[in-house]
Design a protein around this motif. Structure first.
Motif, PDB file in Angstrom:
ATOM      1  N   UNK A   1      51.795  36.661  46.212  1.00 26.98           N
ATOM      2  CA  UNK A   1      52.429  37.429  47.282  1.00 26.98           C
ATOM      3  C   UNK A   1      52.630  36.603  48.547  1.00 26.98           C
ATOM      4  N   UNK A   2      51.697  35.705  48.843  1.00 28.48           N
ATOM      5  CA  UNK A   2      51.755  34.940  50.083  1.00 28.48           C
ATOM      6  C   UNK A   2      52.314  33.544  49.906  1.00 28.48           C
ATOM      7  N   UNK A   3      52.522  33.113  48.657  1.00 27.80           N
ATOM      8  CA  UNK A   3      53.017  31.767  48.431  1.00 27.80           C
ATOM      9  C   UNK A   3      52.012  30.697  48.805  1.00 27.80           C
ATOM     10  N   UNK A   4      50.744  30.921  48.489  1.00 28.69           N
ATOM     11  CA  UNK A   4      49.695  29.965  48.848  1.00 28.69           C
ATOM     12  C   UNK A   4      49.741  28.744  47.942  1.00 28.69           C
ATOM     13  N   UNK A   5      49.401  27.602  48.498  1.00 28.40           N
ATOM     14  CA  UNK A   5      49.259  26.393  47.704  1.00 28.40           C
ATOM     15  C   UNK A   5      47.920  26.423  46.969  1.00 28.40           C
ATOM     16  N   UNK A   6      47.717  25.471  46.063  1.00 29.07           N
ATOM     17  CA  UNK A   6      46.460  25.429  45.325  1.00 29.07           C
ATOM     18  C   UNK A   6      45.277  25.153  46.253  1.00 29.07           C
ATOM     19  N   UNK A   7      45.507  24.332  47.275  1.00 25.03           N
ATOM     20  CA  UNK A   7      44.429  24.045  48.238  1.00 25.03           C
ATOM     21  C   UNK A   7      44.093  25.288  49.046  1.00 25.03           C
ATOM     22  N   UNK A   8      45.108  26.031  49.496  1.00 20.37           N
ATOM     23  CA  UNK A   8      44.859  27.245  50.269  1.00 20.37           C
ATOM     24  C   UNK A   8      44.200  28.314  49.400  1.00 20.37           C
TER      25      UNK A   8
ATOM     26  N   UNK B   1      49.939  36.281  58.723  1.00 20.11           N
ATOM     27  CA  UNK B   1      49.080  36.816  57.657  1.00 20.11           C
ATOM     28  C   UNK B   1      47.697  36.183  57.812  1.00 20.11           C
ATOM     29  N   UNK B   2      46.689  37.017  57.933  1.00 22.45           N
ATOM     30  CA  UNK B   2      45.305  36.570  58.076  1.00 22.45           C
ATOM     31  C   UNK B   2      44.558  36.993  56.820  1.00 22.45           C
ATOM     32  N   UNK B   3      44.042  36.031  56.086  1.00 23.34           N
ATOM     33  CA  UNK B   3      43.381  36.316  54.815  1.00 23.34           C
ATOM     34  C   UNK B   3      41.925  35.907  54.913  1.00 23.34           C
ATOM     35  N   UNK B   4      41.035  36.879  54.805  1.00 23.77           N
ATOM     36  CA  UNK B   4      39.617  36.593  54.682  1.00 23.77           C
ATOM     37  C   UNK B   4      39.286  36.444  53.190  1.00 23.77           C
ATOM     38  N   UNK B   5      38.045  36.185  52.903  1.00 23.66           N
ATOM     39  CA  UNK B   5      37.669  35.854  51.537  1.00 23.66           C
ATOM     40  C   UNK B   5      38.092  36.945  50.564  1.00 23.66           C
ATOM     41  N   UNK B   6      38.650  36.505  49.425  1.00 22.81           N
ATOM     42  CA  UNK B   6      39.060  37.390  48.352  1.00 22.81           C
ATOM     43  C   UNK B   6      38.235  37.085  47.107  1.00 22.81           C
ATOM     44  N   UNK B   7      38.034  38.100  46.302  1.00 27.34           N
ATOM     45  CA  UNK B   7      37.311  37.898  45.054  1.00 27.34           C
ATOM     46  C   UNK B   7      38.126  37.016  44.109  1.00 27.34           C
ATOM     47  N   UNK B   8      37.427  36.417  43.160  1.00 20.10           N
ATOM     48  CA  UNK B   8      38.087  35.466  42.265  1.00 20.10           C
ATOM     49  C   UNK B   8      39.223  36.106  41.485  1.00 20.10           C
ATOM     50  N   UNK B   9      39.038  37.343  41.043  1.00 18.88           N
ATOM     51  CA  UNK B   9      40.093  37.988  40.262  1.00 18.88           C
ATOM     52  C   UNK B   9      41.273  38.422  41.117  1.00 18.88           C
ATOM     53  N   UNK B  10      41.125  38.340  42.438  1.00 16.50           N
ATOM     54  CA  UNK B  10      42.212  38.720  43.334  1.00 16.50           C
ATOM     55  C   UNK B  10      43.015  37.524  43.833  1.00 16.50           C
ATOM     56  N   UNK B  11      42.599  36.326  43.466  1.00 21.09           N
ATOM     57  CA  UNK B  11      43.296  35.136  43.962  1.00 21.09           C
ATOM     58  C   UNK B  11      44.716  34.998  43.406  1.00 21.09           C
ATOM     59  N   UNK B  12      44.951  35.221  42.097  1.00 19.21           N
ATOM     60  CA  UNK B  12      46.340  35.075  41.606  1.00 19.21           C
ATOM     61  C   UNK B  12      47.344  35.988  42.301  1.00 19.21           C
ATOM     62  N   UNK B  13      47.066  37.312  42.444  1.00 17.76           N
ATOM     63  CA  UNK B  13      48.061  38.125  43.163  1.00 17.76           C
ATOM     64  C   UNK B  13      48.205  37.738  44.628  1.00 17.76           C
TER      65      UNK B  13
ATOM     66  N   UNK C   1      44.063  45.854  55.470  1.00 17.03           N
ATOM     67  CA  UNK C   1      43.814  46.255  54.091  1.00 17.03           C
ATOM     68  C   UNK C   1      42.638  45.444  53.550  1.00 17.03           C
ATOM     69  N   UNK C   2      42.190  45.788  52.355  1.00  8.94           N
ATOM     70  CA  UNK C   2      41.077  45.074  51.742  1.00  8.94           C
ATOM     71  C   UNK C   2      41.553  43.903  50.887  1.00  8.94           C
ATOM     72  N   UNK C   3      42.473  44.170  49.993  1.00  8.97           N
ATOM     73  CA  UNK C   3      42.947  43.157  49.043  1.00  8.97           C
ATOM     74  C   UNK C   3      44.465  43.087  49.094  1.00  8.97           C
ATOM     75  N   UNK C   4      44.984  41.919  48.773  1.00  6.55           N
ATOM     76  CA  UNK C   4      46.431  41.795  48.705  1.00  6.55           C
ATOM     77  C   UNK C   4      46.997  42.606  47.555  1.00  6.55           C
ATOM     78  N   UNK C   5      46.188  42.827  46.544  1.00  9.63           N
ATOM     79  CA  UNK C   5      46.656  43.632  45.410  1.00  9.63           C
ATOM     80  C   UNK C   5      46.837  45.096  45.793  1.00  9.63           C
ATOM     81  N   UNK C   6      46.326  45.521  46.972  1.00  5.77           N
ATOM     82  CA  UNK C   6      46.581  46.887  47.423  1.00  5.77           C
ATOM     83  C   UNK C   6      48.077  47.141  47.570  1.00  5.77           C
ATOM     84  N   UNK C   7      48.825  46.092  47.904  1.00  4.10           N
ATOM     85  CA  UNK C   7      50.272  46.243  48.034  1.00  4.10           C
ATOM     86  C   UNK C   7      50.925  46.529  46.683  1.00  4.10           C
ATOM     87  N   UNK C   8      50.277  46.095  45.609  1.00  2.00           N
ATOM     88  CA  UNK C   8      50.844  46.298  44.276  1.00  2.00           C
ATOM     89  C   UNK C   8      50.604  47.701  43.755  1.00  2.00           C
TER      90      UNK C   8
END
Length: 526
Positions: free
Chosen positions: A455-462, A439-451, A409-416
């Motif tokens: 969804x993935x339970x990422x830490x602030x560093x990740x 789960x393999x995550x390539x670069x996401x746009x800034x507005x896509x980071x919160x979702x 998929x392109x963005x994690x928000x696609x699941x939403x």
């Protein structure tokens, strides 16, 4: 010569006597007596050693233990020393051990690239990791990344290198036709479907029965899969859930079509089911004593199935299959690039469903070895809960059949986009994510980071790392463990996977038989 230093050296130093407030008189008197005795002892020792002299050092005593060390279990020989566990916060651990990195996933697997933090090779194989890593419960993978970051190159190189390990690759839906050169380079097969093309696939084809399953049980399984497929297609076209009588009509029509096809020695077709649904008298006759008139209730259902026979998908899935599934082929792709050119991608989604059903019906043999099924451009399926339900039911069987699914998929928000919070579509989409241990995550746009973080339970560093990933570099979350991996490509792979050739006005002619690709060469993915 002045003797002041010597006298100063002989003078005893003592700190002022401190007695806590409220101490009784007897205790203060005892404390002063102890201070006086200590001062007298210190002056006596200073007098015994005048200035310029040093006390005589005693000779070291002989060693108690032999040169071989202390005997017994307390010697720490043979790695038998056991110390109590020490707990600390991550902030303290980072300061105490600043140069530690993740040890990796081992050396068994397919070469992916370089572990950025450990400065070591990174290999990955979900089949090899299953049962060896705690929390790794399934071989399915989710790959997400914005356009142009190299996620397609990662999926293709992973599939290409898997063939060297004896795995087979199947792509049931290739919306852009990008997998066809890869299949040709591996000596595989690509089936192109579209208006005016000779290719035909019958999604109702029955897979060969495994020897370990009874014939009656296998017939029941085939019927359940066909009903699930027909229900998914109908819900997609109608844009709603089926009514109870529509479910019954679909059930009765399928049984009638299968019976008539078996009498003639042929496989049932979608056209047979649509014809029975469109014939109200025939449908009521097949229903028998069942209450209600199914013919009238199945009117919308008949029109929905008609699109697959006489609509924009006519000629692709309403005839016997012209291609025979070859289980020995290293790679098989279904090219659907002729569809989906308009803004409405319903036709493409329906074709993806039918092609997936045809291919997956031939992959039910547990003895078929380890196989990869790649769902490219899977974001198109998120708006169709019926297809998500069918997709999730297939993923539940991945471990028993030796199949690993890769969803791109392109963005994690696609699941939403599958639906509102709490809806059935959202629950199905989140269930697919939960069934992916990798789960393999390539670069996401800034507005896509919160979702993405939610969804993935990422830490602030990740989360911060995802927003600054370079091209070809991704965050790998494998059963709760995190890695930042730079994907490496061989020059032949780079030419084979280049999806930007048209942007650069380049047309590459690739040979059908590609040379053997070494796994150790390192070229940064582009």
């Amino acid at each position: 010569m002045s003797h002041r230093p010597a006298r100063r050296a002989r003078r005893a130093s003592a700190s002022p006597l401190f007695t806590p407030h409220g101490t009784d008189r007897a205790s203060r008197k005892a404390a002063r007596r102890q201070l006086a005795e200590a001062s007298a002892k210190a002056r006596a020792e200073a007098t015994a050693h005048p200035a310029g002299t040093a006390p005589v050092e005693h000779e070291a005593s002989a060693p108690v233990y032999p040169p071989g060390g202390r005997p017994g279990r307390g010697s720490a020989r043979g790695n038998r020393l056991k110390l109590p566990a020490h707990r600390m916060t991550t902030a303290v651990a980072a300061g105490a051990y600043p140069f530690l990195a993740e040890g990796g996933l081992g050396a068994e697997g397919i070469y992916i690239g370089r572990d950025v933090h450990a400065e070591a090779s990174f290999v990955f194989d979900p089949f090899a990791l299953y049962g060896k890593i705690e929390g790794f419960t399934n071989p399915n993978i989710l790959l997400a990344g914005v356009i142009g970051q190299g996620k397609s190159a990662l999926a293709k190189s992973f599939a290409l290198r898997s063939v060297a390990f004896g795995y087979r690759i199947y792509v049931p839906c290739d919306p852009k036709g990008e997998w066809t050169p890869v299949a040709q380079a591996l000596g595989g097969m690509s089936v192109a479907l579209g208006p005016g093309l000779p290719g035909r696939l019958n999604p109702l084809d029955a897979a060969p029965r495994p020897e370990s399953i009874a014939e009656a049980d296998w017939d029941s399984e085939i019927r359940k899969r066909r009903l699930l497929l027909l229900g998914s297609l109908a819900r997609t076209v109608l844009g709603r859930d089926l009514m109870p009588m529509e479910h019954t009509a679909l059930d009765v029509a399928l049984d009638a079509a299968v019976t008539r096809a078996a009498d003639s020695g042929r496989a049932p077709l979608l056209g047979h089911v649509a014809a029975i649904l469109n014939n109200t008298e025939q449908l009521d006759e097949a229903a028998g004593m069942m209450s209600g008139r199914l013919g009238e209730a199945a009117r919308d259902l008949a029109h929905a199935m008609r699109r697959l026979i006489h609509g924009d998908l006519a000629g692709m899935f309403d005839a016997p299959s012209t291609v025979r599934f070859d289980p020995g082929s290293p790679m098989l792709t279904i090219d659907l690039s002729r569809l989906g050119g308009s803004g409405d991608d319903t036709a493409l989604v329906l074709a993806m469903t039918c092609a997936s059903a045809w291919m997956e019906s031939a992959l039910t043999d547990p003895r078929g070895g380890r196989r990869w099924i790649v769902y490219d451009e899977a974001w198109r399926l998120m708006r169709h809960p019926g297809l998500l339900q069918r997709m999730q039911s297939q993923w539940k069987l991945s471990r028993g059949l030796g199949i690993a699914n890769l969803m791109v998929i392109h963005r994690l928000s696609d699941l939403l986009t599958a639906g509102d919070a709490g809806s059935r579509g959202r629950a199905l989409a989140e269930g697919l994510l939960a069934d992916c241990s990798t789960r393999i995550i390539y670069r996401q746009e800034t507005d896509q980071l919160p979702p993405a973080a939610a969804l993935l339970g990422l830490t602030s560093v990740e989360t911060d790392a995802v927003s600054h990933l370079n091209r070809g570099r991704g965050l790998w979350k494998v059963a709760g463990r995190s890695f930042v991996v730079q994907h490496h490509l061989h020059p032949h792979e780079l030419a084979l996977f280049d999806t930007d050739a048209r942007m650069h006005c380049e047309i590459r002619e690739l040979p059908v038989s590609a040379p053997v690709i070494p796994m150790h060469s390192e070229v940064v993915a582009r």
